[in-house]
Design an enzyme around this catalytic site. Structure first.
Site, PDB file in Angstrom:
ATOM      1  N   HIS A  25       1.077  -1.314   0.018  1.00 22.60           N
ATOM      2  CA  HIS A  25       0.001  -0.143   0.009  1.00 22.60           C
ATOM      3  C   HIS A  25       0.872   1.243   0.168  1.00 22.60           C
ATOM      4  O   HIS A  25       1.304   1.716   1.145  1.00 22.60           O
ATOM      5  CB  HIS A  25      -0.941   0.139   1.197  1.00 22.60           C
ATOM      6  N   HIS A  27       1.193   4.906  -2.325  1.00 19.87           N
ATOM      7  CA  HIS A  27       0.727   5.902  -3.389  1.00 19.87           C
ATOM      8  C   HIS A  27       1.653   6.375  -4.295  1.00 19.87           C
ATOM      9  O   HIS A  27       2.759   7.089  -3.575  1.00 19.87           O
ATOM     10  CB  HIS A  27      -0.246   6.908  -2.970  1.00 19.87           C
ATOM     11  N   ASP A  29       1.731   9.206  -6.120  1.00 22.38           N
ATOM     12  CA  ASP A  29       1.673  10.598  -5.588  1.00 22.38           C
ATOM     13  C   ASP A  29       1.823  11.170  -4.516  1.00 22.38           C
ATOM     14  O   ASP A  29       1.863  12.073  -4.077  1.00 22.38           O
ATOM     15  CB  ASP A  29       0.226  11.504  -6.291  1.00 22.38           C
ATOM     16  N   GLU A 216     -10.573   3.298   7.292  1.00 20.31           N
ATOM     17  CA  GLU A 216      -9.434   4.294   7.451  1.00 20.31           C
ATOM     18  C   GLU A 216     -10.516   5.596   7.474  1.00 20.31           C
ATOM     19  O   GLU A 216     -10.358   6.035   8.847  1.00 20.31           O
ATOM     20  CB  GLU A 216      -8.934   4.511   6.245  1.00 20.31           C
ATOM     21  N   ASP A 313       1.843   3.872   2.837  1.00 20.37           N
ATOM     22  CA  ASP A 313       0.807   4.806   2.593  1.00 20.37           C
ATOM     23  C   ASP A 313       1.121   5.914   1.581  1.00 20.37           C
ATOM     24  O   ASP A 313       1.209   5.771   0.427  1.00 20.37           O
ATOM     25  CB  ASP A 313      -0.090   5.266   3.760  1.00 20.37           C
TER      26      ASP A 313
END
Length: 371
Positions: A25, A27, A29, A216, A313
């Protein structure tokens, strides 16, 4: 746990950075280097809130550490703004892979939302091709440096928008060409997976792997929808599954817990939780249990037998790495190398890869930890 003269964290004398890891997990960006943000911003006329990388890191950190998922997500307007060209996307993806490899990651899945990168005139396919080009360049550079790594794309659809089916079809079209899974991301509360049932039905019919951001920014009802409506094989974060657990008695290290039906299902079916400790604190996902990492329900879920995995994340927003997340957990809960190895086994087993390749990852991890 010790920190050597080079700043490397060691557990039982072993370098955490040198251990083989799996990242599920992460990202795209959310992992852009601050230096790259400034260079691309200058090249494309994007206004940045700071003129040097250290100041930009401080600004991003302050914006991210709000205790609110919507506010946390606001920082992405800057990173996505500098990722609107094919070369920009490819560069960010290449550096993303390089940073993972330097951190000891041997397999990673990078998630991103192609629909957010069309302002500069790119088509969806051109955006995916650009990211894949960068990934492959990064893999080649890592291999040349003696760091073997493989990275697959997870295409995310923005849950507050209306392009979910289109992105689902895009993901399936790129199966075998770099894309390994599908996700929905964005503000969770008020945008349940059920609203995207048509896309999830299509993906199920194509036997295409799905992970869903759930548990979340919203609670157990969101997780339930992710499993039933989304047919999710993994839960993006999923930390709030702990709300479906009732602690009956807690004496010393012994905890008696009553499971709700949802929590028991997730635990008994070994549905992987993509937990991201630092991010969960920043967004308030774990606020119900406290403000410190030691309050995070990660250890409770682990001790109860949930398939917990450790993730970053957004490495830039959280100022973190997978090595740092593991070190924080060691410091908070006293984990040893065997625990850290279990987390990597869980992640390898949950990867969106054929079973033979997952088994190979498990072997690489076991050999790395044994050495």
């Amino acid at each position: 746990m010790t920190i050597d003269q080079n700043g490397d964290v060691r557990v039982q004398g072993v370098s955490l950075r040198g251990l083989p890891k799996v990242s599920l997990h992460d990202h795209l960006d959310g992992g852009v280097r601050p230096e790259t943000i400034l260079e691309l911003a200058d090249a494309h006329g994007v206004s940045a809130p700071a003129s040097d990388a250290p100041a930009l890191r401080r600004w991003i950190g302050a914006q991210s550490d709000s205790g609110s998922l919507p506010k946390y997500l606001e920082t992405f307007s800057l990173t996505t703004a500098v990722m609107q060209t094919a070369d920009g996307l490819a560069r960010v993806a290449r550096e993303f892979v390089a940073d993972l490899a330097a951190d000891g990651v041997i397999y990673g899945e990078v998630r991103w939302a192609p629909e957010q990168h069309l302002v500069g005139g790119l088509s969806l396919t051109e955006a995916v091709d650009a990211v894949q080009r960068g990934i492959e360049e990064g893999e080649d550079e890592a291999d040349a440096a003696g760091r073997s790594i493989r990275v697959g794309q997870i295409l995310s659809a923005m849950r507050q928008a209306d392009r979910t089916r289109e992105i689902a079809e895009l993901a399936v079209a790129y199966r075998g060409r770099g894309v390994v899974g599908f996700d929905i991301a964005g503000p969770e509360d008020g945008f349940p997976p059920a609203a995207h049932r048509e896309a999830f039905d299509y993906l199920a019919g194509e036997f295409f792997p799905v992970t869903v951001h759930a548990g979340e920014g919203a609670g157990p009802a969101s997780i339930r929808s992710g499993l039933i409506d989304g047919r999710a094989l993994r839960l993006g974060h999923g930390v709030r599954i702990a709300e479906d657990l009732q602690i009956i008695d807690h004496e010393g290290d012994e905890v008696q817990v009553q499971f709700g039906d949802l929590a028991r299902w997730v635990r008994d079916r070994e549905i992987p939780l993509e937990l991201s400790p630092s991010s969960n604190l920043q967004t308030g996902a774990s606020a119900l249990w406290g403000d410190d990492l030691a309050d995070h329900p990660f250890d409770l879920l682990y001790q109860l037998g949930f398939a917990v995995t450790v993730n970053t994340d957004n490495r830039t927003m959280s100022g973190t790495s997978l090595t740092r997340e593991l070190a924080l957990l060691v410091d908070a809960f006293g984990y040893d190398l065997e625990d850290l190895e279990t987390f990597q086994f869980n992640a390898a087993s949950a990867a969106f890869l054929p079973v033979e390749e997952r088994e190979e990852l498990v072997e690489i991890i076991a050999e790395g930890f044994e050495r």
